[in-house]
Design an enzyme around this catalytic site. Sequence first.
Site, PDB file in Angstrom:
ATOM      1  N   PHE A  55       0.800  -1.230   0.000  1.00 10.61           N
ATOM      2  CA  PHE A  55       0.000   0.000   0.000  1.00 10.61           C
ATOM      3  C   PHE A  55       0.831   1.279   0.000  1.00 10.61           C
ATOM      4  O   PHE A  55       0.353   2.332  -0.398  1.00 10.61           O
ATOM      5  CB  PHE A  55      -0.940   0.018   1.221  1.00 10.61           C
ATOM      6  CG  PHE A  55      -0.278   0.402   2.515  1.00 10.61           C
ATOM      7  CD1 PHE A  55      -0.026   1.739   2.817  1.00 10.61           C
ATOM      8  CD2 PHE A  55       0.116  -0.558   3.434  1.00 10.61           C
ATOM      9  CE1 PHE A  55       0.598   2.092   4.010  1.00 10.61           C
ATOM     10  CE2 PHE A  55       0.742  -0.207   4.622  1.00 10.61           C
ATOM     11  CZ  PHE A  55       0.985   1.119   4.906  1.00 10.61           C
TER      12      PHE A  55
ATOM     13  N   LYS B 185      -1.513  -6.488  -9.649  1.00 10.25           N
ATOM     14  CA  LYS B 185      -2.478  -6.548  -8.532  1.00 10.25           C
ATOM     15  C   LYS B 185      -2.053  -5.474  -7.536  1.00 10.25           C
ATOM     16  O   LYS B 185      -1.173  -5.686  -6.710  1.00 10.25           O
ATOM     17  CB  LYS B 185      -2.429  -7.954  -7.899  1.00 10.25           C
ATOM     18  CG  LYS B 185      -3.705  -8.416  -7.254  1.00 10.25           C
ATOM     19  CD  LYS B 185      -4.122  -7.662  -6.033  1.00 10.25           C
ATOM     20  CE  LYS B 185      -3.279  -7.907  -4.808  1.00 10.25           C
ATOM     21  NZ  LYS B 185      -3.577  -6.943  -3.706  1.00 10.25           N
TER      22      LYS B 185
ATOM     23  N   GLU C 127      -4.946  -3.534  -2.091  1.00 11.85           N
ATOM     24  CA  GLU C 127      -6.385  -3.296  -1.907  1.00 11.85           C
ATOM     25  C   GLU C 127      -6.633  -2.015  -1.118  1.00 11.85           C
ATOM     26  O   GLU C 127      -7.729  -1.471  -1.147  1.00 11.85           O
ATOM     27  CB  GLU C 127      -7.055  -4.494  -1.219  1.00 11.85           C
ATOM     28  CG  GLU C 127      -6.539  -4.847   0.169  1.00 11.85           C
ATOM     29  CD  GLU C 127      -5.294  -5.746   0.145  1.00 11.85           C
ATOM     30  OE1 GLU C 127      -4.442  -5.585  -0.748  1.00 11.85           O
ATOM     31  OE2 GLU C 127      -5.197  -6.610   1.030  1.00 11.85           O
TER      32      GLU C 127
ATOM     33  N   SER D  64       4.926  -7.227   3.291  1.00 10.34           N
ATOM     34  CA  SER D  64       5.500  -7.573   4.590  1.00 10.34           C
ATOM     35  C   SER D  64       6.226  -8.919   4.493  1.00 10.34           C
ATOM     36  O   SER D  64       5.907  -9.752   3.634  1.00 10.34           O
ATOM     37  CB  SER D  64       4.388  -7.656   5.624  1.00 10.34           C
ATOM     38  OG  SER D  64       3.404  -8.570   5.186  1.00 10.34           O
TER      39      SER D  64
ATOM     40  N   CYS E   2       9.632   1.262   3.784  1.00  6.82           N
ATOM     41  CA  CYS E   2      10.486   0.114   4.125  1.00  6.82           C
ATOM     42  C   CYS E   2      11.909   0.545   4.386  1.00  6.82           C
ATOM     43  O   CYS E   2      12.708  -0.233   4.879  1.00  6.82           O
ATOM     44  CB  CYS E   2      10.429  -0.936   3.032  1.00  6.82           C
ATOM     45  SG  CYS E   2      11.227  -0.379   1.538  1.00  6.82           S
TER      46      CYS E   2
ATOM     47  N   GLU F 107       8.796  -4.931  13.234  1.00  3.11           N
ATOM     48  CA  GLU F 107       8.527  -3.833  12.308  1.00  3.11           C
ATOM     49  C   GLU F 107       7.228  -3.152  12.746  1.00  3.11           C
ATOM     50  O   GLU F 107       6.159  -3.776  12.715  1.00  3.11           O
ATOM     51  CB  GLU F 107       8.378  -4.346  10.872  1.00  3.11           C
ATOM     52  CG  GLU F 107       8.122  -3.202   9.897  1.00  3.11           C
ATOM     53  CD  GLU F 107       7.991  -3.640   8.437  1.00  3.11           C
ATOM     54  OE1 GLU F 107       7.359  -4.680   8.176  1.00  3.11           O
ATOM     55  OE2 GLU F 107       8.503  -2.924   7.565  1.00  3.11           O
TER      56      GLU F 107
END
Length: 493
Positions: free
Chosen positions: A152, A176, A179, A229, A284, A386
């Site tokens: 995301f 893809k 979402e 992740s 990240c 994280e």
Amino acid sequence: MAETAILPNLIGGRTLAPSASETLPVFNPATGEILSRIPLSGAEDVGRAVASAKEALRDWRETPPTDRVQPLFRLKALLERDFEELSRCVTTECGKTLAESRGELRRAIENVEVACGIPSLMQGRVLEDIARGIDELMIRQPVGVVAVIAPFNFPAMIPFWFLPYALACGNTVVMKPSEKTPLTMQRVAALIEEAGFPPGVVQVTHGGQAAVEALLDHPDVAAVSFVGSSPVARVVYARAAGNGKRVQCQGGAKNPVVVLEDADVEAAVSTVAESAFGCAGQRCLAASLAITVGDAHAPFRERVSAVAASRVVGSGLDESVDMGPVIRDESRHRIERLIGVAVDEENASAVVDGRGVRIPGHEDGFFVRPTVLDELPAEGEIARTEIFGPVLGIIRVDSVEDAIAFVNGGEFGNMACVFTNDGRAARRFRHEVLTGNVGINVGVAAPMAFFPFSGWRGSFFGDLHAQGAHAIEFYTQTKVVVERWPRDASKRF
Ligand code: NAD
């Protein structure tokens, strides 16, 4: 867009209502408002997308590389034309500030620019006379249908770590998007069409886990590029590889920045704070642990706390704001819970505590303010987890050796940075740390498009990374030809 609008999938150059009836809301994280809904596409929708990509592959892979890059050049021009609109779209669905959205879009465009060099970059090799009169050639050919699965937090940039290279190398793509942030790629898909890519060369299929699993299991998907992740990256890597696919999976991180005693504290603090709190820590390459060596601790803690407390938090669309919201209310709760664990169970000291914020005018937004946790125990859960929010933990060590040992003892290997004026210490750090990206007096060591984005250990599963030359290797398969032309005595040559 009406609240009830459901994003269609984009397949074969057409918008298609998905067969899936289940949908998910897409939020504006600064306001809590529902912007749209996405369908949770399943195997049937994915099957249509892959079939369309497979159909388009036949002609696209035969299109000369010099022709394949022409729509990429046009795409770059369109991304520049719509730069501000796209940046606003990123901010609206992702929450980051407009400056941060512009920065990520710039990185997306840089990847298009690099991929436009494919006629040079995709060249093979030839050695004449490997034996008398025999030549050997290594040529590169596309791998086929490529699945790109995105997280995301960079809805514009991360798909572009893959898409331009995959296309320029002659592959077709099923994308893809996340979402949680699908709107930017939906807008980009319209630009891809406007740029003149043939129908079916790029599909966009919306969904979550089921759509991903359908892509991983589909026999006509040849390669998978994933960012997300680490727990999901691990599963995706194993499943795609188990199905015989080429796969690269970039995972999560817990990035340490080491501050040595001789560092310029002011410069280190402003750089580390930008790294830790920029994009609300949802990056990240965000610095999440400051490892102070010896006497660096007190001045660093004091200054970084002041900078954290003074950061202006609000809607990313407001140009005066330094930091936007986190992506979802659940993320806010998770981040606040982890701060609670650090303080209540691990005896860390919350020198700046960003929990329980309400931003006037944005009461339904998902905000956490910058947080600084001092005296975080190095062996505790929070130093290893994280958080993916605007939280900087501080750990004190006695020497560079201890700092390097801490960096190398963690699960992840995405990035480590050092702040120092001692070239020898910096060189040692660079040489010894087990991370794929290293910053020396730099807080976000993000590789440019022509370098690989080199996560290591628990931050990456695979061999070849995103971007640049690694992308060309990943999206092509090598074919070696050994060639002999026996002499024909009836001909002159
Ligand atoms: P995520 O793992 O939740 O989701 C990533 C993608 O995987 C999404 O498209 C999602 O639909 C899909 N997915 C989720 N669960 C799945 C499952 N069980 N099986 C199959 N697919 C699944 O990640 P996120 O929250 O969207 O993104 C944040 C994470 O991504 C952080 O951990 C961050 O560090 C990481 N990240 C890494 C890099 C990098 O370059 N290493 C870059 C950006 C983000």
